[in-house]
Design a protein around this motif. Structure first.
Motif, PDB file in Angstrom:
ATOM      1  N   TRP A  72       0.807  -1.127  -0.091  1.00  0.00           N
ATOM      2  CA  TRP A  72      -0.183   0.095  -0.174  1.00  0.00           C
ATOM      3  C   TRP A  72       0.902   1.210   0.175  1.00  0.00           C
ATOM      4  CZ3 TRP A  72       0.726   3.403   4.000  1.00  0.00           C
ATOM      5  CH2 TRP A  72       1.357   2.856   5.168  1.00  0.00           C
ATOM      6  N   LEU A  73       1.898   0.927   0.751  1.00  0.00           N
ATOM      7  CA  LEU A  73       2.950   2.186   0.756  1.00  0.00           C
ATOM      8  C   LEU A  73       3.477   2.639  -0.556  1.00  0.00           C
ATOM      9  CD1 LEU A  73       4.168   4.654   2.193  1.00  0.00           C
ATOM     10  CD2 LEU A  73       6.139   3.094   2.821  1.00  0.00           C
ATOM     11  N   HIS A  76       0.536   4.334  -2.785  1.00  0.00           N
ATOM     12  CA  HIS A  76       0.296   5.611  -2.175  1.00  0.00           C
ATOM     13  C   HIS A  76       1.425   6.507  -1.444  1.00  0.00           C
ATOM     14  CE1 HIS A  76      -3.704   3.875  -2.942  1.00  0.00           C
ATOM     15  NE2 HIS A  76      -3.406   3.180  -1.838  1.00  0.00           N
ATOM     16  N   CYS A  77       2.449   6.383  -2.116  1.00  0.00           N
ATOM     17  CA  CYS A  77       3.887   6.876  -1.331  1.00  0.00           C
ATOM     18  C   CYS A  77       3.648   8.494  -1.603  1.00  0.00           C
ATOM     19  CB  CYS A  77       4.886   6.025  -1.687  1.00  0.00           C
ATOM     20  SG  CYS A  77       5.507   6.603  -3.612  1.00  0.00           S
ATOM     21  N   TRP A  79       1.274  10.655  -1.358  1.00  0.00           N
ATOM     22  CA  TRP A  79       0.391  11.025  -0.475  1.00  0.00           C
ATOM     23  C   TRP A  79       0.915  11.061   1.007  1.00  0.00           C
ATOM     24  CZ3 TRP A  79      -1.664  14.798  -3.069  1.00  0.00           C
ATOM     25  CH2 TRP A  79      -2.340  14.801  -4.276  1.00  0.00           C
ATOM     26  N   VAL A  80       1.349   9.801   1.264  1.00  0.00           N
ATOM     27  CA  VAL A  80       2.037   9.451   2.502  1.00  0.00           C
ATOM     28  C   VAL A  80       2.854  10.239   2.952  1.00  0.00           C
ATOM     29  CG1 VAL A  80       2.807   7.611   4.017  1.00  0.00           C
ATOM     30  CG2 VAL A  80       0.838   7.236   2.520  1.00  0.00           C
ATOM     31  N   ALA A  84       3.683  13.088   5.563  1.00  0.00           N
ATOM     32  CA  ALA A  84       4.579  12.928   6.673  1.00  0.00           C
ATOM     33  C   ALA A  84       5.739  13.988   6.406  1.00  0.00           C
ATOM     34  CB  ALA A  84       5.236  11.392   6.443  1.00  0.00           C
TER      35      ALA A  84
END
Length: 132
Positions: A72-73, A76-77, A79-80, A84
């Motif tokens: 999932w990372l 969607h990295c 946006w994550v 962060a």
């Protein structure tokens, strides 16, 4: 489950080392910092904040895309990492405000951090999609 091959191993140490470097730079007491050059068009401080967060974004993006532990990372990295990175920049400004090191947290620095993070992620995403 076998360990990832060296080709797909995430380079986690690079973004973590860069984040530590940012913390050292931003939390060093003001009296120990060298004088900043005076630029006419854009302040050095603004460019420095955007630049170091740009590099953090690029290193973090490619590390997150290479890791295999959290699919999932990988998906969607952007946006994550944007959330962060902005949170990290705001945390630094909060620490500068609350710590007695002669530094002052400024919302414009947080904005510069967010701009650098956004530009870095956009550029890294664009490079990845152009060459894949």
């Amino acid at each position: 489950m076998s360990p990832p091959t060296p080709r797909r191993r995430a380079y986690l140490a690079l973004p973590v080392a860069w984040a530590v470097f940012i913390l050292v730079l931003t939390l060093t007491p003001a009296n120990q910092m060298p004088p900043q050059p005076r630029w006419q068009l854009l302040s050095f401080d603004t460019a420095a904040h955007a630049g170091v967060f740009w590099m953090l974004a690029v290193l973090s993006y490619f590390s997150a895309r290479r890791q295999l532990t959290w699919p999932w990372l990988q998906r969607h990295c952007v946006w994550v990492l944007l959330v962060a990175g902005v949170a990290f920049g705001l945390l630094i400004e909060l620490l500068q405000t609350t710590m007695a090191v002669g530094r002052h947290g400024e919302w414009t620095d947080g904005l510069s951090d967010a701009i650098g993070m956004g530009l870095g992620l956009l550029m890294a995403w664009g490079v990845r999609h152009k060459f894949s």
